[in-house]
Design an enzyme around this catalytic site. Structure first.
Site, PDB file in Angstrom:
ATOM      1  N   SER A  69       0.825  -1.213   0.026  1.00  0.00           N
ATOM      2  CA  SER A  69       0.145   0.097   0.027  1.00  0.00           C
ATOM      3  C   SER A  69       0.722   1.302   0.214  1.00  0.00           C
ATOM      4  CB  SER A  69      -1.031  -0.085   1.242  1.00  0.00           C
ATOM      5  OG  SER A  69      -1.968  -0.870   0.880  1.00  0.00           O
ATOM      6  N   LYS A  72       0.203   3.871  -2.609  1.00  0.00           N
ATOM      7  CA  LYS A  72      -0.825   4.951  -2.528  1.00  0.00           C
ATOM      8  C   LYS A  72      -0.310   6.489  -2.482  1.00  0.00           C
ATOM      9  CE  LYS A  72      -4.330   1.747  -0.819  1.00  0.00           C
ATOM     10  NZ  LYS A  72      -4.575   0.868   0.354  1.00  0.00           N
ATOM     11  N   SER A 123      -6.277   3.084   4.849  1.00  0.00           N
ATOM     12  CA  SER A 123      -5.502   2.288   3.623  1.00  0.00           C
ATOM     13  C   SER A 123      -6.804   1.748   2.748  1.00  0.00           C
ATOM     14  CB  SER A 123      -4.488   1.366   3.865  1.00  0.00           C
ATOM     15  OG  SER A 123      -3.786   1.167   3.021  1.00  0.00           O
ATOM     16  N   LYS A 232       2.897   6.066   6.099  1.00  0.00           N
ATOM     17  CA  LYS A 232       1.883   5.118   5.430  1.00  0.00           C
ATOM     18  C   LYS A 232       2.151   3.758   5.880  1.00  0.00           C
ATOM     19  CE  LYS A 232      -1.439   3.865   2.683  1.00  0.00           C
ATOM     20  NZ  LYS A 232      -1.500   2.496   3.745  1.00  0.00           N
TER      21      LYS A 232
END
Length: 550
Positions: A69, A72, A123, A232
């Site tokens: 992820s 992103k 997320s 993140k």
């Protein structure tokens, strides 16, 4: 007279010795820390100075691997340059991909701002798909059903920045053949995205409540690591456990990237890398021999949002071109060669010397004061046991006045019933709830009662909840717990006079402070008393042991 002079000479020599010793300790301590690279479990990692691009730590940073992820970050960088934050995107069936979601429903109209928070905080893969599809434009200017145009812009940005190890197939990071990046490239795109104040604001937000969504940040370091700007998380079977963390201390901003770690080590790896990065910069703020991550010039075509709050975060990044295809990224307000530490080490040395002298000369006084404070310390640990809370919830609560407990009151009320063992303030259930200590033992001087900041904030939260402003109540409850982590919200006057949503707001505050057990206990008791609701189920879902961070 001669003896007094000799004593002064000896004292000055001792003072000089302590000063030299503190200087050596200050400088060698930083060098030792910087010369000891951390032993991490991650397969690939890098630590970068976001101000200069200097690489402070490298473990296979150029290896191509699945980024999970962390993809992103690329999606957010392109989205922020493509459309205003208040642009509406209609949710389609194809957006609802699995594993991690922000809770979108087909047919909803959601702003790009909310989708970005839903993509970066919990997320949400569905949010990433909605952004990519909604911002993919066809030849007639309308939104298409394919994410291909958007992904072309993502890969084009990576190519223009010189990120040669990145090829992205989807906007969310789920494992897919050919979907790869590297620790170096993830650090580089993070450096680039930090130039957008909205990106910094999003990754640093602990929660987001708007348009009917209640979103919480999955980054566990956000409220626990000093100086953390944001980051993140990312988890897939192929990528393992991945993290990006950005932190700022002493005028330095660093980025730590962890790829391919384990469930037990990913946060430990990130903390070790951040600590090592700051220690390295403290020892040597700049070193021309260090490798650098550079970004090729790529001027973003940022669309100014129609609704934009002023940024209070640090300065943006600027790009200085040093060759036809190379540039150095640094902070706009950074002074060349300035590390910000030239005056700190003598000040720290003097402070250390003064502390040492104070301990040597005044240790009997310190011991006496410490013993007195220990005897007078009140227990403040939170006890949210179900029996105690159930008793509070289902028994009527009469009005009462609180008086400062003294030895006299403790002596005269030893047999009086109390609601909880940890509560030092005596209470009564009679019609006249005032404790009257013996007049013979009342102190002659008035007692000064210090302000309890945590209780003041919690009381404000209770008032906000009574007015129906539950979002603000959650914020104030969280501030109360931050002011005093040992404070028990259930002891706040008026706490048990709120409605069910007020208790949900308090449970959310526990979640924001990474205390899911307390949140679950309170939510369970509210469920038993008031029944289930959508908001309560969301809180309980967040406290479930099976809840995973993605």
């Amino acid at each position: 007279m001669g003896r007094s002079r000799a004593w002064r000479v000896r004292w000055k020599s001792h003072l000089l010795f302590l000063t030299v010793l503190s200087l050596l300790w200050w400088q060698t301590g930083a060098v030792v820390a910087a010369d000891s690279p951390p032993d991490i479990a991650a397969a690939h990692a890098v630590v970068v100075s976001a101000d200069t691009g200097e690489v402070l730590f490298d473990k296979g940073m150029d290896a191509e691997t699945a980024p999970a992820s962390l993809t992103k970050i690329f999606t957010a960088a392109v989205a922020l340059e493509t459309a205003p934050l208040d642009q509406l995107i209609t949710i389609a069936e194809d957006d609802l991909v699995g594993e991690s979601a922000m809770g979108l429903v087909v047919g909803q109209d959601v702003t790009l701002r909310t989708l970005l928070y839903g993509m970066m905080l919990p997320s949400g893969n569905d949010a990433a798909m909605a952004i990519a599809r909604g911002l993919s434009e066809l030849s007639d200017g309308s939104s298409g059903e394919s994410i291909a145009p958007f992904m072309e812009r993502v890969n084009d940005l990576a190519q223009r920045l010189g990120l040669t190890h990145t090829r992205l197939v989807n906007p969310h990071g789920l494992d897919e053949p050919g979907h790869v990046s590297s620790a170096r490239d993830v650090a580089a795109i993070t450096m680039y995205a930090l130039g957008n104040p909205e990106f910094r604001r999003i990754i640093g937000s602990p929660y987001y409540l708007d348009e009917g969504f209640e979103l919480y940040n999955s980054n566990e370091l956000l409220t626990s690591y000093t100086g953390l700007i944001g980051g993140k998380t990312g988890i897939t079977d192929e990528a393992g456990y991945c993290l990006v963390e950005v932190a700022q201390r002493d005028g330095h901003t660093i980025i730590a990237v962890v790829l391919g770690s384990t469930i037990d080590d990913w946060y430990t790896d990130a903390i070790s890398l951040l600590d090592y990065g700051f220690a390295t910069l403290a020892a040597a703020p700049s070193d021309p021999d260090r490798p650098r991550i550079t970004l090729a010039p790529a001027t973003p075509a940022v669309v100014t949002p129609t609704v934009q709050t002023p940024s209070t975060e640090g300065s943006a990044l600027t790009v200085d071109r040093v060759a036809d295809t190379t540039a150095v990224v640094h902070a706009a307000d950074a002074e060349p060669g300035g590390g910000g530490l030239s005056w700190r080490w003598p000040l720290a040395s003097v402070a250390t010397m003064g502390l040492a002298l104070a301990l040597i000369v005044n240790y009997p006084v310190l011991l006496g004061v410490g013993g007195l404070l220990w005897q007078r310390r009140r227990a403040g640990s939170l006890a949210l046991g179900a029996p105690a809370l159930l008793g509070r919830l289902f028994r009527p609560r009469p009005q009462r006045r609180r008086v400062r407990p003294t030895q006299a009151t403790q002596a005269t009320t030893r047999t009086a019933p109390v609601r909880r063992a940890a509560q030092a303030t005596p209470t009564t259930r009679t019609a006249a709830p005032v404790w009257r200590p013996s007049t013979a033992r009342i102190p002659a001087e008035p007692q000064v009662v210090p302000l309890n900041r945590a209780e003041a904030l919690a009381s404000r939260a209770v008032r906000l909840a009574r007015r129906g402003d539950y979002r603000a109540a959650t914020h104030e409850f969280a501030r109360a717990l931050q002011a005093d982590p040992t404070y028990d919200l259930t002891r706040c006057p008026g706490f048990w006079s709120m409605d069910a949503l007020g208790y949900v707001a308090a449970a959310r505050a526990y979640l924001l402070l990474n205390r899911p057990a307390d949140a679950r206990t309170l939510a369970t008791i509210v469920q038993l008393s008031y029944g289930s609701s959508r908001e309560l189920e969301r809180v309980l879902a967040r406290t479930s042991p099976a809840a995973a961070l993605v």
